[in-house]
Design a protein around this motif. Structure first.
Motif, mmCIF file in Angstrom:
data_model
loop_
_atom_site.group_PDB
_atom_site.id
_atom_site.type_symbol
_atom_site.label_atom_id
_atom_site.label_comp_id
_atom_site.label_asym_id
_atom_site.label_seq_id
_atom_site.Cartn_x
_atom_site.Cartn_y
_atom_site.Cartn_z
ATOM 1 N N LEU A 1 -7.261 5.673 5.466
ATOM 2 C CA LEU A 1 -6.670 6.388 6.600
ATOM 3 C C LEU A 1 -7.567 6.293 7.831
ATOM 4 O O LEU A 1 -7.116 6.075 8.953
ATOM 5 N N ARG A 2 -8.854 6.419 7.569
ATOM 6 C CA ARG A 2 -9.787 6.348 8.688
ATOM 7 C C ARG A 2 -9.705 4.986 9.367
ATOM 8 O O ARG A 2 -9.674 4.893 10.600
ATOM 9 N N THR A 3 -9.650 3.963 8.542
ATOM 10 C CA THR A 3 -9.543 2.603 9.077
ATOM 11 C C THR A 3 -8.273 2.459 9.894
ATOM 12 O O THR A 3 -8.262 1.887 10.972
ATOM 13 N N LEU B 1 0.832 -1.203 0.000
ATOM 14 C CA LEU B 1 0.000 0.000 0.000
ATOM 15 C C LEU B 1 0.868 1.255 0.000
ATOM 16 O O LEU B 1 0.651 2.197 -0.763
ATOM 17 N N LEU B 2 1.837 1.226 0.848
ATOM 18 C CA LEU B 2 2.754 2.350 0.943
ATOM 19 C C LEU B 2 3.425 2.619 -0.395
ATOM 20 O O LEU B 2 3.477 3.754 -0.891
ATOM 21 N N GLY B 3 3.929 1.557 -0.986
ATOM 22 C CA GLY B 3 4.590 1.683 -2.278
ATOM 23 C C GLY B 3 3.639 2.200 -3.347
ATOM 24 O O GLY B 3 4.016 3.032 -4.180
ATOM 25 N N THR B 4 2.396 1.698 -3.291
ATOM 26 C CA THR B 4 1.416 2.127 -4.290
ATOM 27 C C THR B 4 1.133 3.612 -4.177
ATOM 28 O O THR B 4 1.060 4.332 -5.184
ATOM 29 N N ILE B 5 0.980 4.070 -2.961
ATOM 30 C CA ILE B 5 0.714 5.494 -2.766
ATOM 31 C C ILE B 5 1.881 6.329 -3.264
ATOM 32 O O ILE B 5 1.701 7.376 -3.903
ATOM 33 N N THR B 6 3.077 5.843 -2.992
ATOM 34 C CA THR B 6 4.262 6.541 -3.501
ATOM 35 C C THR B 6 4.238 6.569 -5.021
ATOM 36 O O THR B 6 4.549 7.586 -5.654
ATOM 37 N N LEU B 7 3.832 5.436 -5.602
ATOM 38 C CA LEU B 7 3.765 5.354 -7.056
ATOM 39 C C LEU B 7 2.744 6.345 -7.610
ATOM 40 O O LEU B 7 3.009 7.059 -8.587
ATOM 41 N N ILE B 8 1.587 6.380 -6.981
ATOM 42 C CA ILE B 8 0.543 7.294 -7.446
ATOM 43 C C ILE B 8 1.019 8.740 -7.345
ATOM 44 O O ILE B 8 0.781 9.552 -8.249
ATOM 45 N N MET B 9 1.697 9.067 -6.269
ATOM 46 C CA MET B 9 2.222 10.431 -6.122
ATOM 47 C C MET B 9 3.158 10.766 -7.265
ATOM 48 O O MET B 9 3.090 11.858 -7.840
ATOM 49 N N ASP C 1 1.001 2.843 12.174
ATOM 50 C CA ASP C 1 1.809 3.009 10.974
ATOM 51 C C ASP C 1 1.972 4.471 10.532
ATOM 52 O O ASP C 1 1.379 4.902 9.535
ATOM 53 N N PRO C 2 2.758 5.237 11.248
ATOM 54 C CA PRO C 2 2.930 6.653 10.895
ATOM 55 C C PRO C 2 3.483 6.860 9.484
ATOM 56 O O PRO C 2 3.128 7.827 8.818
ATOM 57 N N PHE C 3 4.323 5.936 9.015
ATOM 58 C CA PHE C 3 4.860 6.083 7.655
ATOM 59 C C PHE C 3 3.722 6.071 6.644
ATOM 60 O O PHE C 3 3.668 6.893 5.722
ATOM 61 N N LEU C 4 2.820 5.141 6.826
ATOM 62 C CA LEU C 4 1.709 5.026 5.888
ATOM 63 C C LEU C 4 0.771 6.225 6.011
ATOM 64 O O LEU C 4 0.340 6.790 5.006
ATOM 65 N N GLN C 5 0.503 6.637 7.230
ATOM 66 C CA GLN C 5 -0.361 7.802 7.429
ATOM 67 C C GLN C 5 0.199 9.025 6.727
ATOM 68 O O GLN C 5 -0.502 9.735 5.994
ATOM 69 N N VAL C 6 1.477 9.248 6.964
ATOM 70 C CA VAL C 6 2.124 10.414 6.364
ATOM 71 C C VAL C 6 2.051 10.359 4.848
ATOM 72 O O VAL C 6 1.745 11.354 4.175
ATOM 73 N N GLN C 7 2.264 9.179 4.310
ATOM 74 C CA GLN C 7 2.258 9.055 2.855
ATOM 75 C C GLN C 7 0.862 9.310 2.295
ATOM 76 O O GLN C 7 0.692 9.971 1.274
ATOM 77 N N ILE C 8 -0.149 8.790 2.973
ATOM 78 C CA ILE C 8 -1.522 9.021 2.523
ATOM 79 C C ILE C 8 -1.825 10.519 2.575
ATOM 80 O O ILE C 8 -2.383 11.094 1.634
ATOM 81 N N LEU C 9 -1.443 11.137 3.677
ATOM 82 C CA LEU C 9 -1.699 12.569 3.816
ATOM 83 C C LEU C 9 -1.001 13.365 2.718
ATOM 84 O O LEU C 9 -1.536 14.351 2.199
#
Lengths: 808, 166
Positions: free
Chosen positions: A248-250, A216-224, A267-275
């Motif tokens: 994020l809510r979940t 998920l993290l990687g995907t979000i990075t990819l989308i960015m 998972d702060p890394f994931l939260q930050v990336q989503i934000l």
């Protein structure tokens, strides 16, 4: 003999080695750790070099014909040595061989070597493309992982293009281990080859449904990455905002897992990336921003801020809120969070707060202003990272209502701040003063204080600006010159201050001596003190050449502003005539000549400067030019009172009288002739010297005329009237007037003085300029009035025996 | 705040001792050896000049540097365009935790004598400068398995010996 456990075979070569007994063909090869131990055991740099060189020789030999089984060990040793700074390029091909080997150990070290020794700048790097391809398609998971990692670290654009399809396939691999790496490899590929976006955009939708945090993290990075390279992609991915919000809510509410949490934050890394992604998608887009409002508010208020992880998430939230089209209330909340951060005991938090507030100061000025007191306190931070930020922010917060208080704080800071911040602080204060100065006096005071505190760090134009400012504030001349004099007397090392002070003292020296000024306490200054101070500046080794120029000119100007005799000044000026500095020497020679030959012009030349137009570093030059241009007009002014009396004189001459004193320029380009005159060091030699003429003598007072006919202007005649006094009493209130026939034009320059001192003291001189375009015979009448031995004297006479060369 | 096109990229990560000895260097941007040496030397000087109580961030050249000292080692990340330095601190901390778990109370010597392992662990945690996996467990497991593979590979002989079957 077994040493260290392994052997390498050296074919037919005996390599001299202390470890090797004489005659043996086998050379033991060190384990990596043993080598490291040996290197660390070296007592000197030279010893270390020796050990390493020897080992590298072994390694080279081993690469050539050593046991392939231990190649990985040799490479590992080489990599260690490389980290110490030694050359290792000969290991590049070995990396290739190791990568191509079927053994995992070989691949592990080989790929590591490739990442450390190869990059797209080497030609060799392309050779691993095939190996990577094989490993990606046929390798075990671990091997695929190695290949992907290497590709994402050093893959060139070419490699990426070649391997894109392989990576794309791996996005669908069942193993999450491989998928997560494939996604990040795709990120790298897009960075290198943006066109590959077409390949990697479609899988994103599916990937967003992943449960695996890494994927998920990687995907979000990819989308960015995709969004930032293509507006079309950006538009496309706005669709997923609701999904992101849900993820994020979940994460916040039910996604708590010990595996991924840090200090109670999921998972702060994931939260930050989503934000971060939400920020990109919500920027300039009302609808998306709207969708995320609630969530952002939720994160902002519910995140545990006791540890860094929580603050990192909170901070990212703030950044997102402030960058999207968020609701006003949410914005205020965000700025306030930053304000709270400013008070946090953790320096790092304070730092990010200052940085963010600085970025906000334009768009949310009033919101940031509310935190000004805290910001100003941060100026006291001993940590320059922080005080620098605080300085930038403080300067940005200065406005017309707080300028006095803020300048006070900043001046305090300037006194004690670290050296690398001084220049910025000084110029910041000066800029703020320029923009928001409530009064001229405050402005002058502020600049003065900056120059005193940090003179060495101000920009070059500070001097010009201040002189311009002072020049224009006539009511503050006395005040300025006094303050500057006092500042200079205390410290002659700060060059900009010295320059301004010298200039001021030169210009307004008369006001300095006058003694009274309302604004500050009375100051009793003696002429000698002033001269001594300027001389000190001239002589000081701390003074820059430019500064000495200022001082010399100031001294020169004082020769007309002060009342005493000019002997001291003349002495200094003549001494500097042999100064090694060419610029200074030229000035000194010019000034000296001014004293000796053109003394009557000195007052006019050294007049107070007119106010110049604001215009950058050329201010002084402009001033000089305009001064020269005006000199011609200015010169006749002192002769004005003589005009009326002269009409009587003219009555005595033939022809109707003409206003011979009309201040008409002598030639169409006034600058031209004047420049010519001022070209003192090399006065043009006259065609043939015209003999002097003694025209008057009475009780020791003598008047003589000297003539010059400049070759360039044949119609022009320059007459210098020189009055000398050999008697025992001074001649005072001396005025000399002249008249010529109608067809001539006459101009009298200002005399060098009105006193002809007794006992052969300094003669008085005056220049007459006569234009005789018709080459008519010259007639000249003189009228003298003066006081001698307590008697008033008036003499009128026509000059006889004028040489024909004066007019022919 | 609007910084379009600013991509968060980690340029490099360095580990070095208080004496200025490099212990690990991971570069995510192609740079010549000469240039790297220069940058490393320069940055080490800047970071080593920092006092203990100072904050973990500094600006250097056109980059932001996030650093933290753990015992005798400095962990240094150079990031560009990154808005959130705080999360980079977390990243550094996570790496240290991984090393610690792997080596068991890690110290500088572990990293000196097992530098390859330090790289392997880093490469399981980050890729291209981005976090691959936010689970400590997952990363450590991957390393463990790779180590196992290596052992099996390296000397099957010694495994047999260990089992008493040699």
């Amino acid at each position: 003999m077994l040493v260290g456990g392994e052997w390498t075979e050296e074919r037919g070569k005996a390599v001299p080695d202390l470890r090797e007994p004489e005659g043996r063909m086998l050379v033991p090869s060190l384990k990596v750790q043993d080598l490291i131990e040996e290197i660390r055991g070296a007592k000197t740099q030279a010893q270390e070099r020796e050990v390493i060189q020897k080992e590298c020789a072994h390694i080279r030999a081993s690469f050539r014909d050593g046991d392939p089984l231990h190649r990985h060990r040799q490479l590992a040793k080489l990599l260690y040595v490389h980290m110490l700074g030694y050359p290792a390029h000969f290991g590049q091909m070995e990396c290739l061989k190791l990568i191509a080997s079927p053994r995992f150990t070989d691949k592990r070290v080989g790929y590591l070597g490739a990442m450390l020794l190869l990059d797209e700048r080497q030609d060799a790097h392309l050779l691993i493309t095939n190996s990577i391809k094989n490993d990606l398609s046929q390798g075990t998971q671990a091997v695929q992982g190695l290949a992907l990692c290497t590709l994402s670290t050093m893959g060139s654009a070419e490699m990426c293009r070649d391997l894109a399809t392989e990576v794309e396939k791996l996005l669908l691999q069942p193993s999450p281990y491989v998928r997560k790496k494939a996604v990040l490899t795709a990120v790298h590929m897009i960075r290198k080859v943006p066109e590959l976006s077409t390949v990697f955009l479609p899988p994103c939708a599916q990937l967003l449904h992943e449960r695996h945090h890494g994927i998920l993290l990687g995907t979000i990075t990819l989308i960015m990455e995709l969004c930032e390279r293509s507006p079309a992609a950006l538009k496309h991915f706005r669709k997923v905002v609701p999904q992101l919000v849900q993820i994020l809510r979940t994460l916040l509410t039910t996604g708590y897992s010990t595996e991924h949490s840090i200090s109670g934050v999921s998972d702060p890394f994931l939260q930050v990336q989503i934000l971060r992604l939400l920020r990109i998608l919500g920027r300039n887009h009302e609808e998306s921003s709207e969708t995320m409002n609630d969530l952002l508010a939720q994160v902002a208020t519910n995140t545990d801020t006791s540890r860094n992880a929580g603050n990192a998430v909170l901070f990212e939230t703030v950044l997102t809120i402030l960058d999207i089209r968020s609701a006003a209330g949410l914005r205020v909340l965000a700025v306030n969070i930053l304000g709270r951060f400013l008070l946090n005991s953790d320096k790092n938090i304070r730092y990010v707060a200052l940085t963010s507030l600085l970025r906000l100061v334009q768009s949310d000025h009033s919101a940031v202003q509310r935190h000004r007191p805290t910001v100003v306190e941060c100026l006291q931070e001993p940590d320059t990272s922080l005080s620098r930020r605080a300085l930038e922010l403080s300067l940005a917060l200065v406005n017309s209502s707080n300028v006095r208080a803020m300048t006070q704080e900043l001046q305090g800071f300037l006194q004690s701040c670290p050296t690398d911040l001084r220049a910025d602080c000084a110029s910041g204060i000066l800029l703020a003063a320029e923009r928001y100065a409530p009064t001229k006096r405050w402005h002058i005071d502020t600049i003065l204080r900056v120059l005193t505190t940090a003179g060495a760090h101000v920009r070059d134009d500070a001097v010009a600006n201040l002189t311009q400012l002072i020049g224009g504030a006539q009511e503050l001349h006395a005040y300025s010159v006094r303050r500057l004099y006092c500042a200079l007397a205390e410290d002659i090392s700060q060059q900009p201050l010295v320059q301004v002070a010298a200039w001021c003292i030169g210009e307004y020296g008369d006001l300095l001596l006058e003694g009274s000024c309302e604004e500050i306490e009375p100051l009793q200054v003696e002429e000698e003190e002033v001269l001594a101070l300027l001389e000190r500046v001239l002589q000081s080794h701390m003074s820059l050449p430019a500064t000495r120029g200022y001082a010399l000119t100031a001294l020169m100007k004082l020769s007309t502003r002060l009342r005493g005799d000019n002997n001291r000044i003349r002495q200094v000026v003549s001494i500097y005539g042999s100064c090694l500095d060419v610029e200074l020497q030229q000035r000194a020679v010019e000034y000296d000549t001014l004293f000796r030959k053109y003394d009557h012009m000195r007052a006019a030349i050294l007049e107070k400067m007119p106010l110049v137009e604001r215009g950058g570093p050329q201010v002084d030059e402009e001033a000089k030019e305009s001064k020269e241009a005006r000199l011609l007009e200015a010169a006749p002014v002192p002769t004005e009172p003589q005009a009326s009396k002269l009409l009587d004189l003219l009555d005595l001459l033939d022809g109707p009288s003409e206003d011979a004193q009309h201040p008409r320029p002598l030639d169409p380009s006034p600058g031209g002739a004047l420049v010519h005159l001022l070209d003192l060091p090399c006065a043009p030699p006259p065609a043939a010297p015209i003999p002097n003429l003694k025209v008057f003598e009475r009780e020791g007072l003598q008047l003589s005329l000297s003539f010059v006919r400049p070759p360039e202007t044949p119609a022009l005649l320059l007459i210098t009237v020189t009055a000398t006094n050999t008697s025992g009493g001074d001649v005072t209130h001396f005025i000399c007037q002249a008249a010529v026939p109608k067809s001539f034009q006459l101009q009298l320059q200002a005399p060098s003085g009105d006193t002809v001192p007794a006992q052969g003291g300094l003669p008085m001189t005056q220049l007459l300029r006569i234009l005789n375009p018709n080459k008519a015979p010259l007639r000249l009448k003189l009228r003298l009035t003066y006081t001698h031995f307590g008697q008033s004297v008036q003499e009128i006479f026509e000059v006889n025996n004028l040489p024909v060369e004066t007019w022919q | 705040m609007a910084r379009m096109g600013q991509r968060i990229e980690m340029r490099f990560m360095l580990l070095f001792s208080r004496q200025g000895k490099l212990r690990l260097q991971k570069w995510y941007l192609a740079t010549s050896d000469k240039e790297r040496k220069k940058m490393v030397r320069e940055l080490m000087q800047v970071v080593l000049a920092r006092k203990p109580k100072m904050c973990s961030f500094l600006e250097w050249r056109d980059l932001k540097v996030v650093y933290k000292r753990y015992a005798s080692l400095y962990f240094c990340c150079a990031i560009e365009g990154q808005d959130n330095e705080l999360i980079t601190l977390e990243l550094i901390h996570r790496y240290v935790e991984l090393l610690d778990k792997y080596f068991g109370s890690v110290c500088e010597l572990d990293i000196i004598f097992n530098f390859e392992k330090a790289y392997f662990i880093l490469d399981e945690f980050l890729m291209g400068g981005d976090v691959q996996d936010t689970s400590k467990k997952s990363v450590l497991k991957a390393i463990e398995q790779a180590d196992l593979l290596q052992e099996e590979d390296e000397s099957p002989r010694s495994v047999l010996e260990e089992m008493g079957l040699a």
